[in-house]
Motif scaffolding. Structure first.
Motif, PDB file in Angstrom:
ATOM      1  N   ALA A 197      -6.714   8.991   0.666  1.00 24.75           N
ATOM      2  CA  ALA A 197      -6.383   7.343   0.121  1.00 24.75           C
ATOM      3  C   ALA A 197      -5.089   6.521  -0.364  1.00 24.75           C
ATOM      4  N   VAL A 198      -5.135   5.533   0.394  1.00 27.95           N
ATOM      5  CA  VAL A 198      -4.025   5.036   0.828  1.00 27.95           C
ATOM      6  C   VAL A 198      -4.798   4.426  -0.085  1.00 27.95           C
ATOM      7  N   GLY A 199      -3.483   3.073  -1.185  1.00 28.78           N
ATOM      8  CA  GLY A 199      -3.945   1.889  -1.536  1.00 28.78           C
ATOM      9  C   GLY A 199      -3.148   1.063  -2.303  1.00 28.78           C
ATOM     10  N   ILE A 203      -8.712  -1.078   0.407  1.00 29.87           N
ATOM     11  CA  ILE A 203      -7.788   0.124   0.671  1.00 29.87           C
ATOM     12  C   ILE A 203      -6.908  -0.826   2.183  1.00 29.87           C
ATOM     13  N   SER A 204      -6.073   0.567   2.585  1.00 28.94           N
ATOM     14  CA  SER A 204      -5.213   0.585   3.236  1.00 28.94           C
ATOM     15  C   SER A 204      -6.082  -0.377   4.966  1.00 28.94           C
ATOM     16  N   PRO A 205      -5.665  -1.177   5.559  1.00 37.52           N
ATOM     17  CA  PRO A 205      -5.276  -0.958   7.095  1.00 37.52           C
ATOM     18  C   PRO A 205      -5.830  -0.613   7.635  1.00 37.52           C
ATOM     19  N   PHE A 241       0.801  -0.887  -0.265  1.00 33.45           N
ATOM     20  CA  PHE A 241       0.081   0.226   0.170  1.00 33.45           C
ATOM     21  C   PHE A 241       0.952   1.072   0.359  1.00 33.45           C
ATOM     22  N   HIS A 242      -0.235   2.402  -0.099  1.00 32.72           N
ATOM     23  CA  HIS A 242       1.153   3.729  -0.422  1.00 32.72           C
ATOM     24  C   HIS A 242       1.974   4.054   0.969  1.00 32.72           C
ATOM     25  N   ASP A 243       0.873   3.658   2.282  1.00 31.83           N
ATOM     26  CA  ASP A 243       1.630   4.124   3.668  1.00 31.83           C
ATOM     27  C   ASP A 243       2.388   3.254   4.010  1.00 31.83           C
TER      28      ASP A 243
END
Length: 511
Positions: free
Chosen positions: A182-184, A166-168, A98-100
């Motif tokens: 938005a974090v996918g 979506i990022s948990p 994910f993006h994070d």
């Protein structure tokens, strides 16, 4: 351009000269102009196609659609399904972040699907997983999905943007505010969202090598047609949608631009609230279909870039069942209105989203209906208040809508999603989008049967029945099926528009 260097120039001077002479890297920045505002960034809780399309910058699902609207694996690599289509074992793509920076895995899928299915959250795309009974983590790279009944169409529903993952970590961090972030796992990373624009930058850790090719993407909300065209012609945008039909030839003649035409599954119709007078009378609803000249509607509103609806769903939808186009017959319309007790017509109002094409469409309807004494007040509504005005009524009695001109793009490609969200009694707002408040027991039985079987022959029979019954009962004024028109700079390649209007940015490039 540096053509030659004098032979006596020292090495340091040469290096400095070359540094100034060679062009620096030019950022590849794409701007897209769209007609409506982006209402949020949580794909599971959005109704409108503009917002859902924008979330494709950031999010992906287990499956997606190719250019022919066939289901393809995305975050899934493959799947196995039992003969009865009740247990799906999905093998997930590995080494995706994910993006994070957190890993995509089976636990993330379960968290997302359990969230989407949670009835207390009332997410607008909850019905995509209506068939799912439970989601089980087999191991990090394998998830098992068990359905309540046979569901051969489940991959289509998981391919819908509303079933994106979506990022948990982001869900926990932002909670109810996830729609402003938005974090996918998608090709672009969220930068900023303002009232009229959304900004994204390249995901440098994207799991597909060499992609994306763009550095930055900006989506600008520009409701006024002339302004969108001006942006494109001035080079301030490299892609605009929709392109006003009357501007198609103008753009095509510009040596720097081209007109893009895409067959679509988008229908345009006017919903009639069948619980409110006079639309509770079938004869009135039939009369309104007779009084609208569909060919003239397409010619005047869409400059010919559409076809008349000949079924409640578009021809590109699975299990489409052709009916007969409602003919233009004002005399028949007057007769039916008189039989229903409205020989001099009646007064009503029609709502629609506020943009140029919609305004032109409802003005056409207003003029045509006036010929049989129906006096129509046009009420534009801003996209930002549509959720409350259209879908916010807790009971049918609270609903204020009488007529609504709108469109529907069933992004699963299947007849169930083309029909059930708009025409089932279970889809009354706020659950879904049946603002006609249409209720027919035969339709309910057939929709249930079509959804709960994996047998193609039974599904076809079910959806044939639904479409004929809906067509005869006329809860809408059936109007047109779009040809999607967009304007594109010729140096933009690889940006693909799907039949449901959504854009795929992954392979887009500016040359």
């Amino acid at each position: 351009m540096l053509r030659a260097l004098r032979p006596f120039v020292l090495g340091a001077t040469l290096a400095l000269t070359l540094a100034y002479a060679l062009p620096a890297h030019s950022a590849k920045d794409l701007t897209v102009g769209v007609s409506d505002n982006i209402l949020g960034l949580d794909p599971t809780d959005l109704n409108d196609s503009v917002s859902l399309s924008a979330t494709r910058l950031f999010y992906q699902g287990l499956f997606g659609f190719d250019e022919n609207y066939k289901v393809i694996p995305v975050l899934a690599e493959s799947y196995d399904v039992t003969d009865g289509a009740t247990v799906y074992t999905v093998h997930l793509r590995k080494n995706v972040l994910f993006h994070d920076g957190t890993p995509f895995n089976a636990a993330a899928v379960k968290i997302n699907y359990d969230r989407l299915r949670d009835p207390t959250l009332r997410l607008k795309r909850q019905s995509l997983l209506e068939a799912v009974d439970r989601v089980e983590v087999v191991d990090d790279a394998t998830v098992r999905i068990v359905t309540k009944y046979p569901s051969a169409v489940l991959p289509n529903y998981l391919a819908h943007t509303g079933a994106s993952i979506i990022s948990p970590k982001a869900l926990e961090q932002y909670g109810k505010d996830i729609g402003r972030h938005a974090v996918g796992t998608g090709p672009f990373v969220f930068v900023d969202k303002q009232a009229d624009r959304l900004k994204a930058r390249r995901n440098t850790q994207y799991w597909k090598p060499g992609l994306p090719k763009l550095d930055n993407v900006t989506i600008r909300s520009t409701p006024e047609n002339g302004s969108r065209i001006a942006m494109l012609r001035a080079g301030e945008a490299q892609f605009i949608f929709p392109l006003p039909p009357e501007a198609a030839e103008l753009v095509a003649k510009d040596p720097k631009l081209t007109t893009v035409k895409t067959p679509s599954i988008v229908i345009h119709y006017a919903a009639l609230n069948t619980l409110k007078k006079p639309f509770d009378d079938l004869r009135v609803r039939q009369a309104l279909n007779y009084v609208i000249d569909k060919d003239a509607f397409i010619r005047i509103v869409y400059n010919g870039y559409a076809t008349p609806m000949d079924a409640p769903v578009a021809p590109g939808i699975a299990y489409y069942s052709k009916q007969n186009v409602w003919p233009y017959d004002p005399a028949k319309a007057k007769q039916l209105l008189a039989e229903a007790g409205y020989p001099n017509g009646f007064e009503s109002e029609i709502w629609t989203f506020s943009n140029t094409l919609n305004s032109r469409a409802v003005q056409f309807l207003q003029q045509q209906l006036a010929a049989v004494g129906v006096r129509l007040a046009v009420k534009p509504i801003e996209a930002g208040v549509a959720t409350d005005k259209l879908w916010g009524a807790k009971t049918p009695e609270e609903a204020q809508v009488r007529m609504f001109y709108g469109s529907w793009a069933p992004s699963t490609g299947d007849a169930d999603w083309a029909l059930r969200p708009l025409l089932s009694v279970k889809s009354y707002p706020p659950a879904m989008f049946n603002i006609s408040y249409f209720h027919n027991e035969a339709v309910e039985r057939a929709l249930t049967q079509g959804l709960s079987t994996a047998d193609p022959a039974v599904r076809k029979q079910s959806y044939d029945e639904v479409q004929k019954t809906v067509w005869d009962n006329a809860p809408w004024i059936f109007l047109s099926v779009d040809t999607l028109l967009a304007g594109r700079s010729k140096n933009l390649v690889g940006l693909r528009q799907q039949a449901d209007t959504s854009l795929s940015y992954e392979t887009a490039d500016l040359q």
